[in-house]
Design a protein around this motif. Sequence first.
Motif, PDB file in Angstrom:
ATOM      1  N   ARG A  16     -41.940 -21.400 -10.511  1.00  0.00           N
ATOM      2  CA  ARG A  16     -41.264 -22.662 -10.850  1.00  0.00           C
ATOM      3  C   ARG A  16     -40.483 -22.518 -12.160  1.00  0.00           C
ATOM      4  O   ARG A  16     -39.388 -23.035 -12.305  1.00  0.00           O
ATOM      5  CB  ARG A  16     -42.266 -23.828 -10.988  1.00  0.00           C
ATOM      6  N   GLU A  74     -31.147 -28.279 -13.936  1.00  0.00           N
ATOM      7  CA  GLU A  74     -31.226 -29.485 -13.115  1.00  0.00           C
ATOM      8  C   GLU A  74     -30.402 -29.366 -11.836  1.00  0.00           C
ATOM      9  O   GLU A  74     -30.346 -30.292 -11.033  1.00  0.00           O
ATOM     10  CB  GLU A  74     -30.681 -30.687 -13.912  1.00  0.00           C
ATOM     11  N   SER A 122     -34.259 -22.145  -4.436  1.00  0.00           N
ATOM     12  CA  SER A 122     -35.510 -21.482  -4.076  1.00  0.00           C
ATOM     13  C   SER A 122     -35.622 -20.126  -4.755  1.00  0.00           C
ATOM     14  O   SER A 122     -34.663 -19.625  -5.357  1.00  0.00           O
ATOM     15  CB  SER A 122     -35.552 -21.279  -2.570  1.00  0.00           C
ATOM     16  N   ARG A 130     -30.844 -29.260  -1.632  1.00  0.00           N
ATOM     17  CA  ARG A 130     -32.246 -28.895  -1.855  1.00  0.00           C
ATOM     18  C   ARG A 130     -32.427 -28.201  -3.188  1.00  0.00           C
ATOM     19  O   ARG A 130     -31.462 -27.758  -3.816  1.00  0.00           O
ATOM     20  CB  ARG A 130     -32.729 -28.012  -0.720  1.00  0.00           C
ATOM     21  N   GLU A 131     -33.680 -28.125  -3.609  1.00  0.00           N
ATOM     22  CA  GLU A 131     -33.961 -27.420  -4.854  1.00  0.00           C
ATOM     23  C   GLU A 131     -33.701 -25.943  -4.632  1.00  0.00           C
ATOM     24  O   GLU A 131     -34.043 -25.416  -3.586  1.00  0.00           O
ATOM     25  CB  GLU A 131     -35.427 -27.612  -5.236  1.00  0.00           C
ATOM     26  N   MET A 183     -28.912 -28.628  -8.233  1.00  0.00           N
ATOM     27  CA  MET A 183     -29.429 -28.536  -6.872  1.00  0.00           C
ATOM     28  C   MET A 183     -28.507 -27.606  -6.091  1.00  0.00           C
ATOM     29  O   MET A 183     -27.341 -27.421  -6.432  1.00  0.00           O
ATOM     30  CB  MET A 183     -29.422 -29.917  -6.199  1.00  0.00           C
TER      31      MET A 183
END
Length: 323
Positions: A231, A240, A308, A305-306, A242
């Motif tokens: 993470r 921040e 990865s 989406r976040e 995306m």
Amino acid sequence: MTAEPLSPEPIAALPIVTVSGAVHAYGGQPVLRGVDLALRPGEIYALLGPNGAGKTTLIRVLCGRIRPDGGAVLLNGRDPARVPAARAGLGLVPQEIALYPNLTVAENVETFAVLADVPRAGLPSAVARALALTRTTDRAHVPVKHLSGGYRRRANIAAAIVHEPSLLILDEPTVGVDLDAREAVDAVIRGLRDLGVAVLMTTHDLDQAGALADRVGFLREGELVLEGRPRALIAEAFGERMEIQVHLAEEVDAAGQDRLAAEGLEPTGRATVWTRLDADGYAAAGRLDQRLREAGLAPREIRVREPSLAHLFTLVADRKLAA
Ligand SMILES: Nc1ncnc2c1ncn2[C@@H]1O[C@H](COP(=O)(O)OP(=O)(O)OP(=O)(O)O)[C@@H](O)[C@H]1O
Ligand SMILES: [Mg+2]
């Protein structure tokens, strides 16, 4: 209301294994170029990297199977290449299943226990414990050749932990294991971690690494170029922002590609999928959708989406990060 007292920093346990400055070459070709690595009890570390990066070589060095040209390895304070007894502290689950197909799970695990010098009197309890920890007790008396891929992999883990090593190494633990059975393998790995075992695994499955590993390390051409908590690494690399993924109905021509590039989109491994990062997430995706439609490039779908671990991995492998 009184404030919760700040919990003190946990005192980090001493590492079970440390590698410092490991250098190794095969026939003059450098494969490890000064790798430092330390694993503590109760942590899962996923070693990531493209084919040929040196992952298996590093594992061989850790196990004392090859002595590196330079640098040092200490496993529970001893060099496993010089002190074979040090290897008792280690369990290895190789990528290829290494069990006797005609023997049952229990017979296999007992055979490995004998090879690992588990005292005779302790064999039954050691085998029962290894089967319980790997959730294979219900298949104890089934020959390995009749097991599914997931049970086979877990039986292989049982054979590797029957002598209660403090470090468990798994090379590609989910190859040949279908998606449902992966969860069970992951649960077994977590269970061992919770007992204080240090787990080192290599994997090409970045979703698995992101979900399972306490820390990951990216090996690139024999160098550990990035290491940390998944993470935290993702947050550090992307902040921040995306990821906006544009899925097109079909491949576009050169003019269309120029148009997509002008929107800051980059091609991915799939010709119909383009991607970009944006701090504005959904709002930016809406505007992008509008503009692409006006340009006659109607997206089939836009996903927000976040970012990865896979995204991060691509940046590192392409030398766009931590070069
Ligand atoms: N015994 C060997 N003799 C000579 N070269 C070798 C030997 N073993 C590995 N290599 C080479 O060393 C490099 C690193 O190999 P290694 O197997 O450590 O990579 P890896 O990261 O495990 O790759 P993969 O993801 O494909 O398993 C590769 O270029 C490989 O061809
Ligand atoms: Mg390998």
